[in-house]
Scaffold this active site. Structure first.
Site, PDB file in Angstrom:
ATOM      1  N   THR A  26       1.219  -3.291 -17.388  1.00 48.16           N
ATOM      2  CA  THR A  26       1.859  -2.984 -16.112  1.00 48.16           C
ATOM      3  C   THR A  26       2.005  -4.272 -15.328  1.00 48.16           C
ATOM      4  O   THR A  26       1.174  -5.174 -15.433  1.00 48.16           O
ATOM      5  CB  THR A  26       1.104  -1.892 -15.316  1.00 48.16           C
ATOM      6  OG1 THR A  26       1.955  -1.414 -14.257  1.00 48.16           O
ATOM      7  CG2 THR A  26      -0.192  -2.417 -14.723  1.00 48.16           C
ATOM      8  N   CYS A  32      -1.749  -2.071  -5.390  1.00 48.85           N
ATOM      9  CA  CYS A  32      -1.979  -1.054  -6.425  1.00 48.85           C
ATOM     10  C   CYS A  32      -3.122  -1.493  -7.344  1.00 48.85           C
ATOM     11  O   CYS A  32      -3.436  -2.669  -7.444  1.00 48.85           O
ATOM     12  CB  CYS A  32      -0.727  -0.857  -7.268  1.00 48.85           C
ATOM     13  SG  CYS A  32       0.699  -0.262  -6.347  1.00 48.85           S
ATOM     14  N   HIS A  49      -1.233   3.074 -13.227  1.00 49.84           N
ATOM     15  CA  HIS A  49      -0.835   2.164 -12.140  1.00 49.84           C
ATOM     16  C   HIS A  49      -0.920   2.990 -10.863  1.00 49.84           C
ATOM     17  O   HIS A  49       0.007   3.701 -10.501  1.00 49.84           O
ATOM     18  CB  HIS A  49       0.580   1.658 -12.393  1.00 49.84           C
ATOM     19  CG  HIS A  49       1.046   0.617 -11.425  1.00 49.84           C
ATOM     20  ND1 HIS A  49       1.649  -0.541 -11.826  1.00 49.84           N
ATOM     21  CD2 HIS A  49       1.016   0.573 -10.073  1.00 49.84           C
ATOM     22  CE1 HIS A  49       1.972  -1.260 -10.754  1.00 49.84           C
ATOM     23  NE2 HIS A  49       1.598  -0.598  -9.686  1.00 49.84           N
TER      24      HIS A  49
END
Length: 165
Positions: A26, A32, A49
């Protein structure tokens, strides 16, 4: 260089699982959190994520369970178990949770990165999944990859280079 065909991409507010020769990646982790779960014997890995700490703040009609720490982690665990992972062997690692911008007044609402990290830890604790390593905090972006063959988590950032957890 990792062949793109062996890479499973996880987008923002997304999750996925893979096995053996796959790499799960990711990009664009700021506030995040990229959370991984891994069964070392079956060589099964998964990544979420996570964008926000709790589904209690969801305002959308249909809930995206991959978006929130309290819903993404149980779903990721469920997917690994459905592939044959053994719950007692599953371990976690995570990265991200930066505080990308400074806000005056210390309002807790704007501490998204630290709150994401705290929520991920609380959810892991509730599921009795040990957190083996983390690279969280700071004020910079990260890209992470987990190698399903080894469980190694590679973290890349412009400011800090490459780390292995």
């Amino acid at each position: 260089m990792i062949e793109e065909q062996s890479v499973i991409k996880v987008g923002m507010a997304d999750l996925n699982v893979g096995s053996h020769d796959k790499v799960i990646r990711t990009t664009g982790l700021g506030s995040c959190v990229g959370l991984t779960l891994y069964d070392p014997e079956k060589k099964l890995g998964g990544m979420a994520h996570v964008m926000l700490p709790s589904s209690e703040i969801a305002r959308e009609g249909k809930l995206n369970i991959a978006k929130f720490a309290d819903t993404a982690i149980p779903e990721l665990l469920s997917r690994l178990l459905s592939l044959g992972a053994i719950r007692s062997r599953i371990v976690a690692k995570m990265a991200g949770g930066s505080q990308m911008f400074a806000f005056a007044g210390g309002n807790d609402t704007m501490r998204i990165g630290p709150r994401n990290v705290e929520s991920c830890k609380r959810t892991l604790e509730n599921l009795n999944i040990p957190l083996l390593a983390e690279d969280t905090g700071g004020s910079y972006g990260r890209t992470i990859e987990i190698a399903c063959s080894s469980g190694l988590l590679y973290i890349r950032s412009v400011q800090k280079g490459v780390k292995e957890l």
